[in-house]
Design a protein around this motif. Sequence first.
Motif, PDB file in Angstrom:
ATOM      1  N   THR A  32      -4.297  -2.495   2.561  1.00  0.00           N
ATOM      2  CA  THR A  32      -5.176  -3.659   2.483  1.00  0.00           C
ATOM      3  C   THR A  32      -4.694  -4.830   3.316  1.00  0.00           C
ATOM      4  O   THR A  32      -5.439  -5.384   4.124  1.00  0.00           O
ATOM      5  CB  THR A  32      -5.303  -4.106   1.008  1.00  0.00           C
ATOM      6  OG1 THR A  32      -5.574  -2.961   0.201  1.00  0.00           O
ATOM      7  CG2 THR A  32      -6.426  -5.112   0.842  1.00  0.00           C
ATOM      8  N   THR A  33      -3.444  -5.246   3.125  1.00  0.00           N
ATOM      9  CA  THR A  33      -2.923  -6.415   3.837  1.00  0.00           C
ATOM     10  C   THR A  33      -1.476  -6.199   4.254  1.00  0.00           C
ATOM     11  O   THR A  33      -0.760  -5.375   3.685  1.00  0.00           O
ATOM     12  CB  THR A  33      -2.963  -7.687   2.955  1.00  0.00           C
ATOM     13  OG1 THR A  33      -2.170  -7.477   1.780  1.00  0.00           O
ATOM     14  CG2 THR A  33      -4.379  -8.070   2.569  1.00  0.00           C
ATOM     15  N   MET A  87      -1.374  -1.983  -0.829  1.00  0.00           N
ATOM     16  CA  MET A  87      -2.427  -0.959  -0.887  1.00  0.00           C
ATOM     17  C   MET A  87      -2.838  -0.742  -2.328  1.00  0.00           C
ATOM     18  O   MET A  87      -2.164  -1.176  -3.259  1.00  0.00           O
ATOM     19  CB  MET A  87      -1.950   0.347  -0.253  1.00  0.00           C
ATOM     20  CG  MET A  87      -0.812   1.026  -0.990  1.00  0.00           C
ATOM     21  SD  MET A  87       0.164   2.113   0.071  1.00  0.00           S
ATOM     22  CE  MET A  87       1.085   0.908   1.033  1.00  0.00           C
ATOM     23  N   PHE A  88      -3.980  -0.070  -2.501  1.00  0.00           N
ATOM     24  CA  PHE A  88      -4.432   0.254  -3.850  1.00  0.00           C
ATOM     25  C   PHE A  88      -4.961   1.682  -3.897  1.00  0.00           C
ATOM     26  O   PHE A  88      -5.402   2.235  -2.895  1.00  0.00           O
ATOM     27  CB  PHE A  88      -5.512  -0.733  -4.316  1.00  0.00           C
ATOM     28  CG  PHE A  88      -6.783  -0.701  -3.495  1.00  0.00           C
ATOM     29  CD1 PHE A  88      -7.805   0.184  -3.809  1.00  0.00           C
ATOM     30  CD2 PHE A  88      -6.958  -1.560  -2.422  1.00  0.00           C
ATOM     31  CE1 PHE A  88      -8.971   0.222  -3.063  1.00  0.00           C
ATOM     32  CE2 PHE A  88      -8.116  -1.540  -1.668  1.00  0.00           C
ATOM     33  CZ  PHE A  88      -9.135  -0.646  -1.986  1.00  0.00           C
ATOM     34  N   PRO A 145      -3.165  -0.113 -10.117  1.00  0.00           N
ATOM     35  CA  PRO A 145      -3.425   0.709  -8.931  1.00  0.00           C
ATOM     36  C   PRO A 145      -2.739   0.222  -7.660  1.00  0.00           C
ATOM     37  O   PRO A 145      -2.927   0.796  -6.596  1.00  0.00           O
ATOM     38  CB  PRO A 145      -4.949   0.611  -8.793  1.00  0.00           C
ATOM     39  CG  PRO A 145      -5.260  -0.764  -9.287  1.00  0.00           C
ATOM     40  CD  PRO A 145      -4.315  -0.979 -10.447  1.00  0.00           C
ATOM     41  N   TRP A 146      -1.957  -0.845  -7.758  1.00  0.00           N
ATOM     42  CA  TRP A 146      -1.298  -1.398  -6.589  1.00  0.00           C
ATOM     43  C   TRP A 146      -0.090  -0.567  -6.153  1.00  0.00           C
ATOM     44  O   TRP A 146       0.573   0.074  -6.973  1.00  0.00           O
ATOM     45  CB  TRP A 146      -0.849  -2.828  -6.872  1.00  0.00           C
ATOM     46  CG  TRP A 146      -0.138  -2.974  -8.204  1.00  0.00           C
ATOM     47  CD1 TRP A 146       1.111  -2.529  -8.542  1.00  0.00           C
ATOM     48  CD2 TRP A 146      -0.664  -3.584  -9.395  1.00  0.00           C
ATOM     49  NE1 TRP A 146       1.406  -2.840  -9.848  1.00  0.00           N
ATOM     50  CE2 TRP A 146       0.338  -3.489 -10.399  1.00  0.00           C
ATOM     51  CE3 TRP A 146      -1.870  -4.217  -9.699  1.00  0.00           C
ATOM     52  CZ2 TRP A 146       0.161  -4.001 -11.688  1.00  0.00           C
ATOM     53  CZ3 TRP A 146      -2.042  -4.720 -10.980  1.00  0.00           C
ATOM     54  CH2 TRP A 146      -1.039  -4.604 -11.953  1.00  0.00           C
ATOM     55  N   ARG A 147       0.172  -0.563  -4.865  1.00  0.00           N
ATOM     56  CA  ARG A 147       1.389   0.026  -4.293  1.00  0.00           C
ATOM     57  C   ARG A 147       1.862  -0.894  -3.178  1.00  0.00           C
ATOM     58  O   ARG A 147       1.043  -1.461  -2.446  1.00  0.00           O
ATOM     59  CB  ARG A 147       1.132   1.435  -3.730  1.00  0.00           C
ATOM     60  CG  ARG A 147       0.582   2.439  -4.737  1.00  0.00           C
ATOM     61  CD  ARG A 147       1.594   2.806  -5.811  1.00  0.00           C
ATOM     62  NE  ARG A 147       1.097   3.897  -6.644  1.00  0.00           N
ATOM     63  CZ  ARG A 147       0.322   3.745  -7.722  1.00  0.00           C
ATOM     64  NH1 ARG A 147      -0.067   2.514  -8.099  1.00  0.00           N
ATOM     65  NH2 ARG A 147      -0.078   4.787  -8.420  1.00  0.00           N
ATOM     66  N   ILE A 148       3.165  -1.030  -3.021  1.00  0.00           N
ATOM     67  CA  ILE A 148       3.755  -1.947  -2.048  1.00  0.00           C
ATOM     68  C   ILE A 148       4.845  -1.221  -1.261  1.00  0.00           C
ATOM     69  O   ILE A 148       5.674  -0.519  -1.840  1.00  0.00           O
ATOM     70  CB  ILE A 148       4.393  -3.174  -2.739  1.00  0.00           C
ATOM     71  CG1 ILE A 148       3.415  -3.837  -3.723  1.00  0.00           C
ATOM     72  CG2 ILE A 148       4.912  -4.173  -1.698  1.00  0.00           C
ATOM     73  CD1 ILE A 148       2.198  -4.452  -3.103  1.00  0.00           C
ATOM     74  N   ILE A 149       4.837  -1.394   0.057  1.00  0.00           N
ATOM     75  CA  ILE A 149       5.951  -0.957   0.907  1.00  0.00           C
ATOM     76  C   ILE A 149       6.615  -2.214   1.461  1.00  0.00           C
ATOM     77  O   ILE A 149       5.913  -3.147   1.887  1.00  0.00           O
ATOM     78  CB  ILE A 149       5.455  -0.050   2.051  1.00  0.00           C
ATOM     79  CG1 ILE A 149       4.921   1.275   1.476  1.00  0.00           C
ATOM     80  CG2 ILE A 149       6.574   0.217   3.055  1.00  0.00           C
ATOM     81  CD1 ILE A 149       4.258   2.173   2.500  1.00  0.00           C
ATOM     82  N   TRP A 150       7.936  -2.262   1.433  1.00  0.00           N
ATOM     83  CA  TRP A 150       8.631  -3.468   1.872  1.00  0.00           C
ATOM     84  C   TRP A 150       9.766  -3.137   2.828  1.00  0.00           C
ATOM     85  O   TRP A 150      10.288  -2.025   2.844  1.00  0.00           O
ATOM     86  CB  TRP A 150       9.165  -4.265   0.677  1.00  0.00           C
ATOM     87  CG  TRP A 150      10.180  -3.551  -0.181  1.00  0.00           C
ATOM     88  CD1 TRP A 150       9.929  -2.653  -1.185  1.00  0.00           C
ATOM     89  CD2 TRP A 150      11.600  -3.664  -0.109  1.00  0.00           C
ATOM     90  NE1 TRP A 150      11.105  -2.200  -1.739  1.00  0.00           N
ATOM     91  CE2 TRP A 150      12.150  -2.814  -1.097  1.00  0.00           C
ATOM     92  CE3 TRP A 150      12.466  -4.400   0.690  1.00  0.00           C
ATOM     93  CZ2 TRP A 150      13.513  -2.676  -1.303  1.00  0.00           C
ATOM     94  CZ3 TRP A 150      13.834  -4.275   0.490  1.00  0.00           C
ATOM     95  CH2 TRP A 150      14.345  -3.417  -0.514  1.00  0.00           C
ATOM     96  N   LEU A 174      -9.190  -3.244  -6.033  1.00  0.00           N
ATOM     97  CA  LEU A 174      -8.866  -4.320  -5.090  1.00  0.00           C
ATOM     98  C   LEU A 174      -8.665  -5.639  -5.834  1.00  0.00           C
ATOM     99  O   LEU A 174      -7.772  -6.426  -5.490  1.00  0.00           O
ATOM    100  CB  LEU A 174      -9.976  -4.458  -4.054  1.00  0.00           C
ATOM    101  CG  LEU A 174      -9.768  -5.494  -2.942  1.00  0.00           C
ATOM    102  CD1 LEU A 174      -8.460  -5.251  -2.203  1.00  0.00           C
ATOM    103  CD2 LEU A 174     -10.945  -5.485  -1.974  1.00  0.00           C
ATOM    104  N   HIS A 175      -9.480  -5.869  -6.867  1.00  0.00           N
ATOM    105  CA  HIS A 175      -9.305  -7.052  -7.719  1.00  0.00           C
ATOM    106  C   HIS A 175      -7.925  -7.036  -8.372  1.00  0.00           C
ATOM    107  O   HIS A 175      -7.222  -8.047  -8.397  1.00  0.00           O
ATOM    108  CB  HIS A 175     -10.404  -7.051  -8.784  1.00  0.00           C
ATOM    109  CG  HIS A 175     -10.268  -8.106  -9.829  1.00  0.00           C
ATOM    110  ND1 HIS A 175      -9.564  -7.906 -11.001  1.00  0.00           N
ATOM    111  CD2 HIS A 175     -10.753  -9.371  -9.889  1.00  0.00           C
ATOM    112  CE1 HIS A 175      -9.610  -9.010 -11.728  1.00  0.00           C
ATOM    113  NE2 HIS A 175     -10.326  -9.908 -11.083  1.00  0.00           N
TER     114      HIS A 175
END
Length: 205
Positions: A157-158, A97-98, A59-64, A112-113
């Motif tokens: 999330t962070t 994000m998730f 379920p994770w997603r990342i923007i970079w 989130l885990h």
Amino acid sequence: MEKNNIIIKKETPTDYNIIPLLKERWSPRVFSDLPISEADLHTLFEAGRWAASSNNLQPWRIIWGVKGSKAYDRLLNCLDDFNQSWAKNAPVLLATMFKKTLPSGKENFHALHDLGLFMGNLTAQAQHMGIAVHHMAGINYKKAAEEFNIPDDFHVTTGVALGYYGGNPEVLPDDLKKMETQPERSRKPQEEFIFNGNFTDRAKI
């Protein structure tokens, strides 16, 4: 080593022997000027990709964004003022994000885990490559969601700052410089959070 880069080594007084990869990891606020290549970034993301997740939903997603790019500036602008003051030193910024729901539409209590496992893998891979990772809670998740057109079903999330260890602590404000150069790391003792049986009154709630 580059002219103004100082490699700071932190002491990690562990109670039990752990692998050097974990013992040597810490979260700096200054970084080497050495850029992180896109290939190396994708190596980090690949490490995260193979993290465990509930029902393999990932379920994770990342923007970079890499420093000097529009994506980087947009990410930096979503951090709170405190984090912007030092994260601008980082060669790369991320937002994590998730996805909040399962395919059924019900809440995914484990998402989130799972994102944490993704970032744990990424952080370990980064340490292996000499890259420091500093996770930040101080990101305006509503602003980030609007800035990057993130659907309502995802929670930012962070923020994360990435860069090779190094840099000059003198560029930091005095209070942060003191934290950066403090020689020893610390953690709560295991007795405060590990219980062989009932949750005890020793727990710090």
